[in-house]
Scaffold this motif. Sequence first.
Motif, PDB file in Angstrom:
ATOM      1  N   PRO A 156      13.631   5.584  -2.732  1.00 39.38           N
ATOM      2  CA  PRO A 156      12.277   6.066  -2.457  1.00 39.38           C
ATOM      3  C   PRO A 156      11.334   4.923  -2.075  1.00 39.38           C
ATOM      4  N   LYS A 157      10.403   5.205  -1.209  1.00 39.93           N
ATOM      5  CA  LYS A 157       9.365   4.277  -0.749  1.00 39.93           C
ATOM      6  C   LYS A 157       9.905   3.107   0.060  1.00 39.93           C
ATOM      7  N   GLU A 205      12.334   9.380   4.484  1.00 36.18           N
ATOM      8  CA  GLU A 205      12.592  10.575   3.674  1.00 36.18           C
ATOM      9  C   GLU A 205      13.860  11.290   4.139  1.00 36.18           C
TER      10      GLU A 205
END
Length: 140
Positions: free
Chosen positions: A46-47, A51
């Motif tokens: 994540p990040k 996505e």
Amino acid sequence: WLQYTAYNDTEGFDSFIGEMSVPDKPKHAPQILYLFPGLQNIDWIPKVDPEPTEANPFDIIQPVLQYPGGGFLSNSWAVKSWYVTVNAGALYSSPINVDEGDAIICNMTRTGPTSWFIGSKVKSTGQETNQKALLQLPES
């Protein structure tokens, strides 16, 4: 993820079993702290990475130590078993409160072609909290 180690297995495997120790309570209360071993269907952080999409979904199964364990006003650790997807949400088992020094047996075992058992068991008491998962597979 604040710490992350990856192992990509092209052959696949049927279980990942280990043990984690419950650490001391944090000296300064975090907003929320999760510690876990986990199995992901794709290498995604994540990040950091883009996505996941419906064509390339993300799943992770994980026994999780959480602090605070019983919500933001709690002052203890708890363990739960989680199945998390980016596209479809998360499922998790009921929490079990645990103490510093407790050992948690973490069990992620395949039960079918795309189904898994996620187990968290307190070694000293035998208490367990479990979750089942039916993983999403990327489209071919």
